[in-house]
Design a protein around this motif. Sequence first.
Motif, PDB file in Angstrom:
ATOM      1  N   THR A  74     -19.821  29.655 -13.539  1.00  0.00           N
ATOM      2  CA  THR A  74     -21.194  30.136 -13.643  1.00  0.00           C
ATOM      3  C   THR A  74     -21.742  29.909 -15.047  1.00  0.00           C
ATOM      4  O   THR A  74     -22.912  29.546 -15.214  1.00  0.00           O
ATOM      5  N   GLY A  75     -20.914  30.098 -16.068  1.00  0.00           N
ATOM      6  CA  GLY A  75     -21.331  29.832 -17.440  1.00  0.00           C
ATOM      7  C   GLY A  75     -21.661  28.366 -17.667  1.00  0.00           C
ATOM      8  O   GLY A  75     -22.644  28.032 -18.337  1.00  0.00           O
ATOM      9  N   LEU A  76     -20.860  27.476 -17.107  1.00  0.00           N
ATOM     10  CA  LEU A  76     -21.158  26.039 -17.221  1.00  0.00           C
ATOM     11  C   LEU A  76     -22.472  25.688 -16.544  1.00  0.00           C
ATOM     12  O   LEU A  76     -23.259  24.892 -17.064  1.00  0.00           O
ATOM     13  N   MET A  77     -22.733  26.298 -15.398  1.00  0.00           N
ATOM     14  CA  MET A  77     -23.988  26.033 -14.700  1.00  0.00           C
ATOM     15  C   MET A  77     -25.179  26.554 -15.504  1.00  0.00           C
ATOM     16  O   MET A  77     -26.198  25.871 -15.614  1.00  0.00           O
ATOM     17  N   LEU A  78     -25.061  27.749 -16.066  1.00  0.00           N
ATOM     18  CA  LEU A  78     -26.154  28.290 -16.872  1.00  0.00           C
ATOM     19  C   LEU A  78     -26.423  27.429 -18.103  1.00  0.00           C
ATOM     20  O   LEU A  78     -27.580  27.204 -18.478  1.00  0.00           O
ATOM     21  N   MET A  79     -25.365  26.951 -18.737  1.00  0.00           N
ATOM     22  CA  MET A  79     -25.554  26.090 -19.900  1.00  0.00           C
ATOM     23  C   MET A  79     -26.231  24.782 -19.514  1.00  0.00           C
ATOM     24  O   MET A  79     -27.102  24.288 -20.246  1.00  0.00           O
ATOM     25  N   PHE A 135     -28.742  30.019 -22.492  1.00  0.00           N
ATOM     26  CA  PHE A 135     -27.593  29.328 -23.083  1.00  0.00           C
ATOM     27  C   PHE A 135     -26.576  30.338 -23.623  1.00  0.00           C
ATOM     28  O   PHE A 135     -25.367  30.153 -23.466  1.00  0.00           O
ATOM     29  N   GLY A 136     -27.065  31.406 -24.255  1.00  0.00           N
ATOM     30  CA  GLY A 136     -26.163  32.441 -24.755  1.00  0.00           C
ATOM     31  C   GLY A 136     -25.397  33.126 -23.638  1.00  0.00           C
ATOM     32  O   GLY A 136     -24.200  33.412 -23.773  1.00  0.00           O
ATOM     33  N   ALA A 137     -26.071  33.403 -22.522  1.00  0.00           N
ATOM     34  CA  ALA A 137     -25.388  33.990 -21.369  1.00  0.00           C
ATOM     35  C   ALA A 137     -24.347  33.024 -20.810  1.00  0.00           C
ATOM     36  O   ALA A 137     -23.264  33.446 -20.374  1.00  0.00           O
ATOM     37  N   GLY A 138     -24.652  31.728 -20.840  1.00  0.00           N
ATOM     38  CA  GLY A 138     -23.680  30.732 -20.382  1.00  0.00           C
ATOM     39  C   GLY A 138     -22.445  30.693 -21.265  1.00  0.00           C
ATOM     40  O   GLY A 138     -21.318  30.609 -20.773  1.00  0.00           O
ATOM     41  N   ILE A 139     -22.633  30.780 -22.578  1.00  0.00           N
ATOM     42  CA  ILE A 139     -21.482  30.803 -23.487  1.00  0.00           C
ATOM     43  C   ILE A 139     -20.666  32.070 -23.268  1.00  0.00           C
ATOM     44  O   ILE A 139     -19.429  32.035 -23.255  1.00  0.00           O
ATOM     45  N   THR A 184     -20.533  20.591 -10.204  1.00  0.00           N
ATOM     46  CA  THR A 184     -20.284  21.962  -9.771  1.00  0.00           C
ATOM     47  C   THR A 184     -19.478  21.989  -8.474  1.00  0.00           C
ATOM     48  O   THR A 184     -18.569  22.812  -8.326  1.00  0.00           O
ATOM     49  N   ALA A 185     -19.787  21.097  -7.560  1.00  0.00           N
ATOM     50  CA  ALA A 185     -19.017  21.022  -6.315  1.00  0.00           C
ATOM     51  C   ALA A 185     -17.563  20.650  -6.595  1.00  0.00           C
ATOM     52  O   ALA A 185     -16.639  21.228  -6.011  1.00  0.00           O
ATOM     53  N   LEU A 186     -17.338  19.715  -7.525  1.00  0.00           N
ATOM     54  CA  LEU A 186     -15.975  19.334  -7.889  1.00  0.00           C
ATOM     55  C   LEU A 186     -15.241  20.502  -8.533  1.00  0.00           C
ATOM     56  O   LEU A 186     -14.089  20.786  -8.197  1.00  0.00           O
ATOM     57  N   TYR A 187     -15.887  21.203  -9.478  1.00  0.00           N
ATOM     58  CA  TYR A 187     -15.268  22.363 -10.114  1.00  0.00           C
ATOM     59  C   TYR A 187     -14.931  23.438  -9.087  1.00  0.00           C
ATOM     60  O   TYR A 187     -13.889  24.089  -9.174  1.00  0.00           O
TER      61      TYR A 187
END
Length: 114
Positions: free
Chosen positions: A30-35, A13-17, A88-91
């Motif tokens: 990529t951050g949104l996906m990790l979160m 979560f920290g890496a995503g932020i 993710t596909a839409l983004y």
Amino acid sequence: MELALSLAIGIIFGAGIWLLLRPRSFQVLTGLMLMSYAVNLFIFVMGRVWLDQPPLTPAGNTPDPRVLADPLPQALVLTAIVIGFATTALYLVVMIGARGLTGTDHVDGEEPEL
């Protein structure tokens, strides 16, 4: 086991932020996906990790409910994975379109001047 899972969720979560705060749109995606992966893992772990336990009651038996794995977190995570894939596909499509229109993938639409 709980400490390792908690640390893993926190690090993901920290890496995503951290990636969410970066200036490039692919890093933000990529951050949104990790979160979302961290939240899915958190929901899944909150349903307890059961080893060799059935998630549903076998037909004809009424076993003790305390020995059955909870199927609700599994269903929630499966649904979240499908929704996350579509989002993710839409983004990604919006990101490619914005890159084509602006000529840059910077989130502000323009490169900073050095």
